[in-house]
Design a protein around this motif. Structure first.
Motif, mmCIF file in Angstrom:
data_model
loop_
_atom_site.group_PDB
_atom_site.id
_atom_site.type_symbol
_atom_site.label_atom_id
_atom_site.label_comp_id
_atom_site.label_asym_id
_atom_site.label_seq_id
_atom_site.Cartn_x
_atom_site.Cartn_y
_atom_site.Cartn_z
ATOM 1 N N THR A 278 0.867 -1.180 0.000
ATOM 2 C CA THR A 278 0.000 0.000 0.000
ATOM 3 C C THR A 278 0.901 1.226 0.000
ATOM 4 O O THR A 278 1.921 1.252 0.688
ATOM 5 C CB THR A 278 -0.928 0.040 1.233
ATOM 6 O OG1 THR A 278 -0.157 0.277 2.409
ATOM 7 C CG2 THR A 278 -1.696 -1.264 1.370
ATOM 8 N N THR B 294 1.040 5.772 -1.017
ATOM 9 C CA THR B 294 0.619 6.998 -1.684
ATOM 10 C C THR B 294 1.265 7.021 -3.062
ATOM 11 O O THR B 294 2.433 6.649 -3.215
ATOM 12 C CB THR B 294 1.063 8.231 -0.883
ATOM 13 O OG1 THR B 294 0.516 8.147 0.433
ATOM 14 C CG2 THR B 294 0.592 9.510 -1.541
ATOM 15 N N GLU C 128 0.008 11.472 -8.568
ATOM 16 C CA GLU C 128 -1.083 11.748 -9.487
ATOM 17 C C GLU C 128 -1.333 13.258 -9.468
ATOM 18 O O GLU C 128 -0.863 13.956 -8.559
ATOM 19 C CB GLU C 128 -2.344 10.972 -9.092
ATOM 20 C CG GLU C 128 -2.875 11.289 -7.714
ATOM 21 C CD GLU C 128 -4.104 10.450 -7.361
ATOM 22 O OE1 GLU C 128 -4.191 9.299 -7.794
ATOM 23 O OE2 GLU C 128 -4.975 10.972 -6.637
ATOM 24 N N SER D 60 -1.421 14.778 -3.504
ATOM 25 C CA SER D 60 -0.305 13.973 -3.980
ATOM 26 C C SER D 60 0.916 14.839 -4.272
ATOM 27 O O SER D 60 2.046 14.502 -3.896
ATOM 28 C CB SER D 60 -0.723 13.205 -5.244
ATOM 29 O OG SER D 60 0.370 12.495 -5.781
ATOM 30 N N ALA E 204 0.723 4.497 -9.792
ATOM 31 C CA ALA E 204 0.026 3.218 -9.640
ATOM 32 C C ALA E 204 0.494 2.229 -10.702
ATOM 33 O O ALA E 204 0.726 1.040 -10.415
ATOM 34 C CB ALA E 204 -1.482 3.428 -9.724
ATOM 35 N N SER F 154 -4.923 -4.249 -8.273
ATOM 36 C CA SER F 154 -4.449 -2.973 -7.754
ATOM 37 C C SER F 154 -5.658 -2.051 -7.696
ATOM 38 O O SER F 154 -6.398 -1.931 -8.671
ATOM 39 C CB SER F 154 -3.370 -2.386 -8.663
ATOM 40 O OG SER F 154 -3.021 -1.088 -8.244
ATOM 41 N N ARG F 155 -5.879 -1.414 -6.530
ATOM 42 C CA ARG F 155 -7.062 -0.566 -6.406
ATOM 43 C C ARG F 155 -6.805 0.562 -5.415
ATOM 44 O O ARG F 155 -5.895 0.488 -4.582
ATOM 45 C CB ARG F 155 -8.269 -1.378 -5.956
ATOM 46 C CG ARG F 155 -8.141 -1.990 -4.563
ATOM 47 C CD ARG F 155 -9.413 -2.730 -4.169
ATOM 48 N NE ARG F 155 -9.336 -3.311 -2.846
ATOM 49 C CZ ARG F 155 -9.590 -2.656 -1.714
ATOM 50 N NH1 ARG F 155 -9.908 -1.357 -1.774
ATOM 51 N NH2 ARG F 155 -9.519 -3.246 -0.541
ATOM 52 N N ARG F 156 -7.626 1.585 -5.498
ATOM 53 C CA ARG F 156 -7.560 2.703 -4.557
ATOM 54 C C ARG F 156 -8.093 2.248 -3.207
ATOM 55 O O ARG F 156 -9.073 1.510 -3.119
ATOM 56 C CB ARG F 156 -8.361 3.885 -5.093
ATOM 57 C CG ARG F 156 -8.197 5.169 -4.297
ATOM 58 C CD ARG F 156 -8.933 6.319 -4.991
ATOM 59 N NE ARG F 156 -8.292 6.661 -6.243
ATOM 60 C CZ ARG F 156 -7.340 7.572 -6.369
ATOM 61 N NH1 ARG F 156 -6.905 8.226 -5.315
ATOM 62 N NH2 ARG F 156 -6.816 7.837 -7.548
ATOM 63 N N GLU G 102 -8.338 9.959 -1.622
ATOM 64 C CA GLU G 102 -6.933 9.996 -1.235
ATOM 65 C C GLU G 102 -6.086 9.255 -2.265
ATOM 66 O O GLU G 102 -6.502 8.218 -2.788
ATOM 67 C CB GLU G 102 -6.729 9.362 0.139
ATOM 68 C CG GLU G 102 -7.357 10.132 1.287
ATOM 69 C CD GLU G 102 -6.725 11.497 1.477
ATOM 70 O OE1 GLU G 102 -5.509 11.622 1.258
ATOM 71 O OE2 GLU G 102 -7.455 12.438 1.841
ATOM 72 N N PRO G 103 -4.856 9.755 -2.554
ATOM 73 C CA PRO G 103 -4.005 9.108 -3.560
ATOM 74 C C PRO G 103 -3.258 7.904 -2.994
ATOM 75 O O PRO G 103 -2.030 7.829 -3.027
ATOM 76 C CB PRO G 103 -3.040 10.241 -3.953
ATOM 77 C CG PRO G 103 -2.895 11.040 -2.690
ATOM 78 C CD PRO G 103 -4.256 10.993 -2.026
ATOM 79 N N VAL G 104 -4.008 6.946 -2.455
ATOM 80 C CA VAL G 104 -3.416 5.764 -1.829
ATOM 81 C C VAL G 104 -3.972 4.524 -2.515
ATOM 82 O O VAL G 104 -5.190 4.365 -2.633
ATOM 83 C CB VAL G 104 -3.727 5.710 -0.317
ATOM 84 C CG1 VAL G 104 -3.089 4.477 0.318
ATOM 85 C CG2 VAL G 104 -3.247 6.971 0.378
ATOM 86 N N VAL G 105 -3.072 3.649 -2.979
ATOM 87 C CA VAL G 105 -3.498 2.426 -3.653
ATOM 88 C C VAL G 105 -2.895 1.218 -2.953
ATOM 89 O O VAL G 105 -1.915 1.324 -2.205
ATOM 90 C CB VAL G 105 -3.087 2.410 -5.140
ATOM 91 C CG1 VAL G 105 -3.664 3.607 -5.888
ATOM 92 C CG2 VAL G 105 -1.567 2.366 -5.294
#
Length: 378
Positions: A313, A315, A318, A323, A342, A359-361, A366-369
């Motif tokens: 996981t 940040t 983007e 971000s 990502a 792979s997903r948000r 929030e810019p976290v995947v």
């Protein structure tokens, strides 16, 4: 001239919170919130410069000042001095409890806190409001105020000097404990992702690289009652906090080692008693330089059991303000760091020989995947 009575040794000036039941003397009549402004004056304001820019500066500036003022109330110790009292205390007593010397300045800061709804003036002094008690008692909320009003703000205040060759920042080492506390804001979302991976992989051995205060490692061991776990944490102070958390929760099935990847991977696998079925890297991949990420992930895959999984996981970079702010903060460090994209994270996992399941948000807005990848059997 003394205003003291026979049973009163107080002399001028009296605490403002002690005058007439806590109210200052000679209070002027409250003015209406909407001032009477001539239309010609408004037209003049509109024609001068850019009203929208001024409005934005005013609005954003008010928010920035509020954040800085709230941080000052915390850093001064005044709110903490009030918290255990239950009742109220005047500015002089609070200054003494907080080991401060300028009582009048303390009083002015408390009055600002009252304007922000954190304290209230009552007969005999000051008292925390419900909002103030929440701020003092919420470790994560408090950390967000301290961080955003602290080193995040300082980044921009000191940036012009740094752009001219001034010293680079060292936030990640100096503020390691604070950063670990701030990270808890996204913890519920990341925890859900981690526990979903535990349900899917059903690991017997878990490895948490860069485990911070041990929140996710502890959650994994609580969720999988037969699993054992090891956490790796480079900062000794944070590792001690993780060890204590783990000891209170599942001390017999987990431990925290001071170390990092890839240097201490073999030691972690030995402590686990074999390769890990699930490896977690939560918000640590950006500590690795981009050209080295695939190689480090490959070494992590080497201590992952065949069929086991690596969950990352992070940040990501983007085109959003959140971000790009973090990207700037990371670039300004003594050892600059770059956020992955990502797509770049998925590519690095595949170059490491791992098969990416998905792979997903992680959190809305929030810019976290999160990316889950498997080591293929054989």
């Amino acid at each position: 001239m003394s205003l003291s009575g026979p049973d009163d040794d107080k002399s001028w000036p009296l605490d403002r919170e002690e005058r007439s039941g806590g109210e200052p003397w000679d209070i002027p009549a409250r003015e209406p919130r909407l001032a009477a402004v001539k239309p010609a004056t408004l037209l003049k304001v509109v024609r001068e410069g850019s009203p929208l820019i001024r409005l934005r500066a005013f609005r954003d500036g008010r928010s920035a000042v509020r954040l800085a003022g709230t941080r000052a109330l915390l850093d001064s110790g005044l709110l903490d001095a009030l918290a255990p009292l239950g009742g109220s205390a005047n500015a002089a007593r609070l200054a003494e409890r907080a080991e401060l010397t300028d009582v009048e300045l303390c009083r002015a800061l408390l009055e600002l806190g009252a304007a922000y709804g954190l304290v209230r003036s009552v007969p005999g002094g000051w008292q925390l409001t419900r909002q103030g008690r929440s701020l003092v008692g919420d470790s994560t909320g408090r950390a967000m105020v301290e961080a955003l009003g602290g080193y995040h703000y300082d980044l921009y205040r000191e940036l012009p000097a740094q752009l001219r060759g001034g010293p680079r920042r060292d936030d990640l080492e100096v503020h390691a404990e604070l950063i670990a506390r701030v990270s808890s804001a996204l913890a519920p979302f990341i925890r859900d992702t981690v526990l979903a991976a535990v349900d899917e992989v059903r690991p017997q051995r878990v490895l948490d690289i860069g485990c911070g205060e041990g929140e996710y490692l502890t959650a994994m061991l609580k969720h999988s009652v037969t699993a054992t776990g090891v956490g790796l944490e480079a900062d000794e102070r944070v590792a001690a906090l993780a060890s204590e958390r783990l000891r209170r929760a599942r001390g017999d099935r987990g431990q925290v080692l001071v170390g990092s990847a890839p240097a201490d991977l073999a030691r972690a696998a030995e402590a686990l008693g074999g390769p890990a079925d699930l490896v977690l890297l939560a918000n640590v991949i950006y500590y690795v330089a981009p050209p080295e990420r695939a190689a480090v992930l490959e070494q992590i895959a080497s201590v992952t059991a065949p069929g086991g999984a690596v969950l990352v996981t992070t940040t990501v970079a983007e085109p959003t303000a959140a971000s790009r702010h973090l990207a700037l903060l990371f670039q300004a460090q003594r050892v600059p760091m770059l956020l992955p994209t990502a797509e770049g994270l998925v590519a690095d996992l595949r170059r490491a020989g791992l098969a990416v399941d998905r792979s997903r948000r992680v959190a809305p807005g929030e810019p976290v995947v999160a990316a889950l990848a498997r080591r293929q059997p054989g």
